[in-house]
Design a protein around this motif. Structure first.
Motif, PDB file in Angstrom:
ATOM      1  N   LEU A 127     -13.148 -59.017  71.461  1.00 50.65           N
ATOM      2  CA  LEU A 127     -13.371 -58.611  70.080  1.00 50.65           C
ATOM      3  C   LEU A 127     -14.312 -59.598  69.411  1.00 50.65           C
ATOM      4  CD1 LEU A 127      -9.723 -57.745  68.941  1.00 50.65           C
ATOM      5  CD2 LEU A 127     -11.523 -56.134  69.555  1.00 50.65           C
ATOM      6  N   GLY A 128     -15.280 -59.072  68.673  1.00 45.77           N
ATOM      7  CA  GLY A 128     -16.117 -59.902  67.819  1.00 45.77           C
ATOM      8  C   GLY A 128     -15.461 -59.981  66.451  1.00 45.77           C
ATOM      9  N   VAL A 129     -15.320 -61.185  65.917  1.00 45.98           N
ATOM     10  CA  VAL A 129     -14.631 -61.369  64.634  1.00 45.98           C
ATOM     11  C   VAL A 129     -15.591 -62.027  63.643  1.00 45.98           C
ATOM     12  CG1 VAL A 129     -12.640 -62.377  63.459  1.00 45.98           C
ATOM     13  CG2 VAL A 129     -12.434 -61.643  65.841  1.00 45.98           C
ATOM     14  N   ILE A 130     -15.782 -61.372  62.504  1.00 46.29           N
ATOM     15  CA  ILE A 130     -16.621 -61.899  61.424  1.00 46.29           C
ATOM     16  C   ILE A 130     -15.693 -62.365  60.304  1.00 46.29           C
ATOM     17  CG2 ILE A 130     -18.388 -61.342  59.709  1.00 46.29           C
ATOM     18  CD1 ILE A 130     -19.401 -59.196  61.677  1.00 46.29           C
ATOM     19  N   ILE A 131     -15.916 -63.592  59.839  1.00 48.86           N
ATOM     20  CA  ILE A 131     -15.034 -64.191  58.832  1.00 48.86           C
ATOM     21  C   ILE A 131     -15.872 -64.628  57.630  1.00 48.86           C
ATOM     22  CG2 ILE A 131     -13.313 -65.982  58.377  1.00 48.86           C
ATOM     23  CD1 ILE A 131     -13.309 -66.188  61.624  1.00 48.86           C
ATOM     24  N   VAL A 132     -15.490 -64.137  56.461  1.00 48.80           N
ATOM     25  CA  VAL A 132     -16.156 -64.543  55.218  1.00 48.80           C
ATOM     26  C   VAL A 132     -15.131 -65.275  54.369  1.00 48.80           C
ATOM     27  CG1 VAL A 132     -17.417 -63.775  53.175  1.00 48.80           C
ATOM     28  CG2 VAL A 132     -17.633 -62.503  55.330  1.00 48.80           C
ATOM     29  N   SER A 133     -15.394 -66.539  54.097  1.00 48.29           N
ATOM     30  CA  SER A 133     -14.440 -67.352  53.355  1.00 48.29           C
ATOM     31  C   SER A 133     -15.162 -68.511  52.669  1.00 48.29           C
ATOM     32  CB  SER A 133     -13.354 -67.898  54.289  1.00 48.29           C
ATOM     33  OG  SER A 133     -12.549 -68.856  53.642  1.00 48.29           O
ATOM     34  N   GLU A 134     -14.622 -68.939  51.534  1.00 47.50           N
ATOM     35  CA  GLU A 134     -15.163 -70.117  50.860  1.00 47.50           C
ATOM     36  C   GLU A 134     -14.798 -71.398  51.611  1.00 47.50           C
ATOM     37  OE1 GLU A 134     -13.771 -70.015  46.868  1.00 47.50           O
ATOM     38  OE2 GLU A 134     -15.065 -68.332  46.281  1.00 47.50           O
ATOM     39  N   LYS A 135     -13.840 -71.297  52.523  1.00 44.06           N
ATOM     40  CA  LYS A 135     -13.426 -72.448  53.322  1.00 44.06           C
ATOM     41  C   LYS A 135     -13.915 -72.300  54.761  1.00 44.06           C
ATOM     42  CE  LYS A 135      -9.291 -73.140  50.519  1.00 44.06           C
ATOM     43  NZ  LYS A 135      -7.809 -73.218  50.492  1.00 44.06           N
ATOM     44  N   ALA A 147      -9.244 -64.666  53.018  1.00 48.91           N
ATOM     45  CA  ALA A 147     -10.502 -64.530  53.768  1.00 48.91           C
ATOM     46  C   ALA A 147     -10.727 -63.074  54.173  1.00 48.91           C
ATOM     47  CB  ALA A 147     -10.472 -65.421  54.998  1.00 48.91           C
ATOM     48  N   PHE A 148     -11.990 -62.661  54.150  1.00 54.57           N
ATOM     49  CA  PHE A 148     -12.369 -61.305  54.561  1.00 54.57           C
ATOM     50  C   PHE A 148     -12.691 -61.349  56.055  1.00 54.57           C
ATOM     51  CE2 PHE A 148     -15.816 -57.986  54.869  1.00 54.57           C
ATOM     52  CZ  PHE A 148     -14.964 -56.898  54.762  1.00 54.57           C
ATOM     53  N   VAL A 149     -11.931 -60.580  56.872  1.00 56.68           N
ATOM     54  CA  VAL A 149     -12.061 -60.626  58.328  1.00 56.68           C
ATOM     55  C   VAL A 149     -12.375 -59.223  58.847  1.00 56.68           C
ATOM     56  CG1 VAL A 149     -10.934 -61.217  60.497  1.00 56.68           C
ATOM     57  CG2 VAL A 149     -10.397 -62.514  58.429  1.00 56.68           C
TER      58      VAL A 149
END
Length: 300
Positions: A210-218, A279-281
């Motif tokens: 699985l490819g996982v994209i993570i958008v987070s301020e941290k 976090a947006f995953v």
């Protein structure tokens, strides 16, 4: 670059190409052998069918009594010509060699009847045939040309490759119901399902990535924990926000990307949640991977 370095580089490239050709030849030989076991040991003695071009060949053999070895070549020949134009000449040459080898084995090899149980015949016949098709594909060739036609049709219509193969096989098995009987057609469908699942297993392997994209301020903290606790490589991309919880636009940030197996994804999500529960995953399936901090699939 010095001449000696150029020669060394050329030698290394030739070595890589030779190893690849040897590996492909081994896969194709194994594939042809497995397919011949499925055909001669299970499917042919019991007049069962499969899907795709092989199913068409088997159906024609039942109706016309023409030797199956000849039909395998004749039915697949148009697909190989299409493959030479749409994919490559090398693919076409490998496929011709694989189909000829299969035709020779089917013609000359004789195997004893392994079982008379129809359920076992359909399952194991499909398994051996599917393993043969899958291994041949891993070697860069085909012994069933339906997918080549499916790729061509998908480029010229709204049908996907999967849609075309499904429609093709539905028409094939509906024809089999009228031509050879409903019971044979039903067992043949089971053979096809067994074969298709085996092909998926051979090509995609045990583990699904699985490819996982993570958008987070941290992002930096998450990146560190994924690398340290999971031992996975993480790539960070610079990004501009389009919308956020406070309505920010154009603010710079980082987007993380990593690849894990399906068995590891729950642990990855836990690591992310420990640091940033908001976090947006995004997860998406990956067909194959190579290099980096990823374990190789079986048979790679």
């Amino acid at each position: 670059m010095k001449k000696r370095d150029m020669n060394k580089l050329k030698k290394n490239l030739n070595s890589i190409i030779i190893r690849r050709h040897i590996k492909d030849a081994i896969f194709i030989l194994l594939g042809v052998s497995m397919a011949s076991i499925g055909l001669k040991g299970y499917i042919l003695p019991n007049n069962f069918l499969d899907g795709g071009a092989m199913g068409v060949s088997l159906l024609l053999e039942m109706l016309t009594k023409i030797e199956l070895s000849y039909l395998i070549i004749l039915v697949n020949l148009p697909f190989i010509i299409i493959g030479a134009k749409q994919i490559s000449i090398e693919f076409a040459i490998k496929s011709i060699c694989a189909i000829l080898a299969l035709a020779i084995l089917v013609h000359y090899v004789t195997l004893p009847d392994i079982t008379h149980d129809k359920l076992l015949i359909s399952i194991f016949g499909g398994f051996f045939l599917g393993a043969g098709i899958g291994l041949t594909i891993r070697g860069g060739a085909v012994i069933d040309g339906t997918e080549v036609l499916a790729i061509t049709v998908s480029r010229k219509s709204s049908l996907t490759v999967g849609d075309f193969i499904a429609v093709f096989n539905i028409l094939l098995f509906c024809s089999a119901i009228f031509l050879v009987g409903i019971e044979t057609a039903m067992y043949s469908m089971l053979t096809y399902l067994s074969a298709s699942k085996t092909v998926d297993f051979i090509i995609n392997g045990i583990e699904e990535y699985l490819g996982v994209i993570i958008v987070s301020e941290k992002a930096e903290e998450i990146k560190y924990h994924i690398s340290r606790n999971l031992g996975r490589g993480v790539t960070a991309f610079k990004s501009d926000k389009g919308f956020g919880s406070r309505g920010e636009f154009g603010e710079e940030g980082k987007v993380l990307f990593c690849v894990v197996t399906r068995l590891e994804v729950s642990k990855l999500l836990l690591e992310i949640e420990k640091i940033d529960a908001t976090a947006f995953v995004v997860q998406h399936a990956i067909k194959d991977t190579k290099g980096g901090m990823i374990k190789k699939r079986p048979l790679h």
